[in-house]
Design a protein around this motif. Structure first.
Motif, PDB file in Angstrom:
ATOM      1  N   GLN A 175     -62.097  17.567  18.359  1.00 38.07           N
ATOM      2  CA  GLN A 175     -62.555  16.576  19.327  1.00 38.07           C
ATOM      3  C   GLN A 175     -61.481  15.555  19.677  1.00 38.07           C
ATOM      4  N   ARG A 176     -60.441  15.446  18.870  1.00 38.05           N
ATOM      5  CA  ARG A 176     -59.431  14.416  19.135  1.00 38.05           C
ATOM      6  C   ARG A 176     -58.647  14.732  20.394  1.00 38.05           C
ATOM      7  N   ALA A 177     -58.444  13.712  21.220  1.00 32.70           N
ATOM      8  CA  ALA A 177     -57.859  13.893  22.545  1.00 32.70           C
ATOM      9  C   ALA A 177     -56.483  14.542  22.487  1.00 32.70           C
ATOM     10  N   GLU A 178     -55.623  14.106  21.566  1.00 35.10           N
ATOM     11  CA  GLU A 178     -54.246  14.615  21.542  1.00 35.10           C
ATOM     12  C   GLU A 178     -54.221  16.127  21.296  1.00 35.10           C
ATOM     13  N   LEU A 179     -55.213  16.614  20.548  1.00 35.16           N
ATOM     14  CA  LEU A 179     -55.223  18.051  20.263  1.00 35.16           C
ATOM     15  C   LEU A 179     -55.690  18.843  21.480  1.00 35.16           C
ATOM     16  N   LYS A 180     -56.420  18.170  22.350  1.00 34.94           N
ATOM     17  CA  LYS A 180     -56.875  18.859  23.557  1.00 34.94           C
ATOM     18  C   LYS A 180     -55.820  18.769  24.649  1.00 34.94           C
ATOM     19  N   SER A 181     -55.206  17.596  24.801  1.00 37.15           N
ATOM     20  CA  SER A 181     -54.367  17.398  25.979  1.00 37.15           C
ATOM     21  C   SER A 181     -52.886  17.653  25.723  1.00 37.15           C
ATOM     22  N   LYS A 182     -52.383  17.309  24.539  1.00 37.71           N
ATOM     23  CA  LYS A 182     -50.934  17.325  24.360  1.00 37.71           C
ATOM     24  C   LYS A 182     -50.395  18.576  23.685  1.00 37.71           C
ATOM     25  N   LEU A 183     -51.281  19.274  23.018  1.00 40.01           N
ATOM     26  CA  LEU A 183     -50.809  20.406  22.230  1.00 40.01           C
ATOM     27  C   LEU A 183     -50.267  21.525  23.122  1.00 40.01           C
ATOM     28  N   ASP A 184     -50.936  21.764  24.240  1.00 48.80           N
ATOM     29  CA  ASP A 184     -50.486  22.832  25.144  1.00 48.80           C
ATOM     30  C   ASP A 184     -49.063  22.578  25.622  1.00 48.80           C
ATOM     31  N   ASP A 185     -48.791  21.326  25.969  1.00 48.23           N
ATOM     32  CA  ASP A 185     -47.445  20.963  26.413  1.00 48.23           C
ATOM     33  C   ASP A 185     -46.445  21.118  25.279  1.00 48.23           C
ATOM     34  N   TYR A 186     -46.864  20.634  24.128  1.00 44.81           N
ATOM     35  CA  TYR A 186     -45.952  20.621  22.990  1.00 44.81           C
ATOM     36  C   TYR A 186     -45.441  22.022  22.653  1.00 44.81           C
ATOM     37  N   ILE A 187     -46.351  22.978  22.671  1.00 42.11           N
ATOM     38  CA  ILE A 187     -45.947  24.306  22.197  1.00 42.11           C
ATOM     39  C   ILE A 187     -45.095  25.077  23.203  1.00 42.11           C
ATOM     40  N   LYS A 188     -44.904  24.517  24.401  1.00 39.74           N
ATOM     41  CA  LYS A 188     -44.053  25.203  25.391  1.00 39.74           C
ATOM     42  C   LYS A 188     -42.647  25.406  24.854  1.00 39.74           C
ATOM     43  N   ARG A 189     -42.211  24.494  23.990  1.00 42.10           N
ATOM     44  CA  ARG A 189     -40.865  24.587  23.436  1.00 42.10           C
ATOM     45  C   ARG A 189     -40.659  25.866  22.620  1.00 42.10           C
ATOM     46  N   PHE A 190     -41.742  26.489  22.212  1.00 38.92           N
ATOM     47  CA  PHE A 190     -41.588  27.671  21.358  1.00 38.92           C
ATOM     48  C   PHE A 190     -41.513  28.968  22.162  1.00 38.92           C
ATOM     49  N   ASP A 191     -41.281  28.817  23.468  1.00 35.83           N
ATOM     50  CA  ASP A 191     -41.026  29.992  24.320  1.00 35.83           C
ATOM     51  C   ASP A 191     -42.082  31.072  24.217  1.00 35.83           C
TER      52      ASP A 191
END
Ligand code: UD2
Ligand code: MN
Length: 580
Positions: A175-191
């Motif tokens: 339910q935490r916002a950062e796990l919903k909104s930011k995680l998708d962006d974050y993992i882009k670095r892993f190609d």
């Protein structure tokens, strides 16, 4: 358009200079936006968590932990010591997260760890081309940001790219916002190596793991909790063992990461295997001498009767064919013993792999809601009843000895699991006891008597008085409760031990007195032999003293004193109990 316009209006040389200037402006604009967007999506951690960000860019598969000489907090698996305001925040975290998130936030997501492996492990070279490829499935529900991402970074950093097919982040309805909104962006670095699967209703960790395994695409599936750190060379030996034996379900050595300081500690050697209590809680046992003797070296797999649950790898197809997990189990608990009994009974094996090391943050509680469907606050109990009913045959009586209250509890439909057991033609639970864990004490089998040690005059029974049996405890007496109370059930064995599941009753005498204390302690050769004499005394063979209790009053500690058949406080019988 611009070019055509300037070409019409300006002489050729000026036109060139302008082109150059335009190109430069364009380039710097691009550069500015790139840096901004890149920074926003890749490096800024959520503000609300108040992070400082010591981590440099992640470069895929360069194994930074092995060769970087960073000097930040927590490097090399060292503890983080917080002071002042940080310390206060960390202490608050310990109450809400059961881990010091503040300390975790100070540490690089790429921190180095001590390579705790035995020397022999380091010199093995694996034929990576032939080994099965892994999907690493990390399940989480509202995990704190840095422990979750450090799990991912450690897997990426310390797995050979050839072996790592993918990392699946299985979000169990966070339910935490950062796990919903930011995680998708974050993992882009892993190609593309890391992907997220989100569940839009709470699955609980058991159905979440099952869903992860079904959606994974690797040859093998590896499960990790969302607060782990994979250590150097962790994946190769797991893949190697599964390559050798498809039906081996393998576990790395679980190293200890302190929830308070994030210190990583581990011993290269494996010294314990998994066992269980009849209450169906997991426990660690020393490696049985026979298993130790079977192994020709310290780095050979250790066969274990059970596993802790969180960290394991299996051939993905085998895992699913042998029944995955019981989808009727809710939230937390029981699935580790279920998979252990089932795999052994259905022809596979559970093995600990000494050369593979993964750290896990051991928390004192659960930072998430543990209530199952229908308001069930006892998910471990009801999950365990499911496994007892399906896999333990008559031995389920020993679970009900602890959980009399669950006998009639509805725990859902079990027909699918019964069918699975039939289809796989699995051995009996007795086979498992005899062959996989022969040292397991069965309290009511092959003993002189089993029941409560009772002083009939007072209706008092020998009792653990709710003291924690994981350590040594003094025994007392309490009003007799009948077969419903496991705290009063003892076995008098054919070797004359008066014992419980893991411990034996002993007398401790101090030199200057003829009175001894009565303790429940680990079973060792010592003052632990007892006999029920003809005149009704419970006599400790080694000291000659007899079981006694002051004032015949409920709640008092028992002791041993000089035998006197005339004393009512020394008159005992064993009121036999037949478990059903
Ligand atoms: C241990 C296991 C854990 C599991 C459990 C028994 C280890 C190191 N860990 O408990 O994997 O076998 O025993 O069931 O052996 N989670 C969800 N949904 C939920 C609840 C939890 O996704 O409804 C996640 C949670 O975020 C975490 C993982 O499941 O990543 C395990 O939970 P835990 O860390 O609270 O369990 P732990 O280590 O106490
Ligand atoms: Mn955990």
């Amino acid at each position: 358009m611009v070019n055509r316009y300037v070409r019409v209006c300006l002489p050729r040389r000026k036109e060139n200079a302008l082109n150059l200037a335009l190109a430069l402006i364009l380039a710097s604009l691009l550069c500015f936006f790139y840096v901004k967007v890149y920074n926003d999506s890749h490096y800024q951690l959520p503000k609300e968590a108040g992070f400082t960000w010591p981590t440099p860019a992640v470069v895929l598969h360069t194994r930074p932990a092995a060769n970087r000489q960073a000097k930040g907090p927590g490097e090399n698996g060292e503890p983080v010591k917080l002071t002042g305001n940080d310390y206060e925040k960390g202490q608050a975290d310990m109450k809400t997260w059961y881990m010091n998130v503040q300390a975790s936030n100070k540490i690089s997501l790429d921190r180095s760890l001590k390579d705790v492996r035995l020397q022999e492990c380091k010199s093995i070279s694996y034929d990576l081309k032939k080994l099965p490829k892994a999907s690493v499935v990390i399940i989480f529900t509202d995990e704190a940001w840095t422990p979750l991402l450090r799990t991912v970074h450690s897997v990426i950093n310390r797995s050979p790219p050839e072996l790592l097919k993918e990392v699946v982040l299985l979000d169990d309805f966070s339910q935490r916002a950062e796990l919903k909104s930011k995680l998708d962006d974050y993992i882009k670095r892993f190609d593309g190596k890391v992907r997220i699967i989100r569940k839009n209703e709470r699955h609980g960790l058991i159905r979440a793991k099952l869903a992860g395994a079904k959606e994974a695409v690797g040859d093998i599936v590896v499960f990790l909790d969302s607060h782990c750190e994979a250590n150097e060379g962790w994946l190769e030996p797991l893949a190697q063992r599964i390559y050798e034996k498809k039906s081996a379900v393998v576990c790395p050595a679980i190293d200890y990461i302190s929830a308070e300081t994030m210190a990583y500690s581990g011993d290269g050697r494996i010294t314990s295997v998994g066992g269980f209590w009849w209450s169906l809680h997991f426990r660690w046992d020393p490696i049985p001498p026979k298993e130790q003797a079977r192994r020709k070296s310290e780095i050979e797999p250790v066969r274990s009767p059970t596993m802790a649950g969180g960290l394991l790898a299996a051939d993905r197809k085998y895992f699913l064919d042998v029944g995955g997990y019981d989808p009727g189990m809710d939230i937390w608990g029981g699935e580790n013993l279920e998979i252990s009994f089932r795999v052994w009974m259905c022809g596979g094996s559970i093995e600990f792999i000494p050369c593979s090391h993964v750290g896990h943050i051991f928390r004192a509680g659960h930072p998430y809601n543990m209530t199952g469907p229908g308001g069930n606050k006892d998910v471990h109990g009801t999950n365990s009843k499911r496994l007892a009913e399906v896999w333990m045959d008559d031995y389920k009586r020993l679970y009900y000895m602890h959980r009399n209250d669950l006998r009639t509890k509805d725990v859902g439909d079990l027909s699918g699991r019964h069918e699975l057991r039939k289809k796989l033609n699995c051995s009996s639970f007795k086979w498992y006891l005899d062959n996989v864990i022969p040292s397991k004490f069965v309290p009511d089998e092959d003993v002189i008597s089993f029941g409560s040690v009772k002083n009939e005059k007072s209706n008092l029974c020998l009792d653990t008085l709710q003291r924690d049996e994981k350590g040594s405890i003094k025994l007392g007496v309490f009003s007799c409760q009948g077969p419903g109370s496991s705290a009063q059930l003892f076995s008098l064995t054919k070797k004359n031990l008066l014992r419980r599941e893991m411990t034996c009753v002993e007398v401790r005498v101090s030199e200057d007195t003829k009175k001894g204390q009565v303790w429940l302690s680990s079973c060792t050769p010592g003052s632990q032999k007892w006999q029920l004499t003809e005149d009704g005394l419970m006599q400790n063979v080694d000291t000659g003293l007899c079981l006694d209790v002051d004032e015949l009053s409920s709640g008092n500690d028992a002791f041993a004193s000089e035998c006197d058949a005339a004393k009512t406080s020394q008159q005992w019988v064993i009121a036999k109990v037949v478990l059903k």
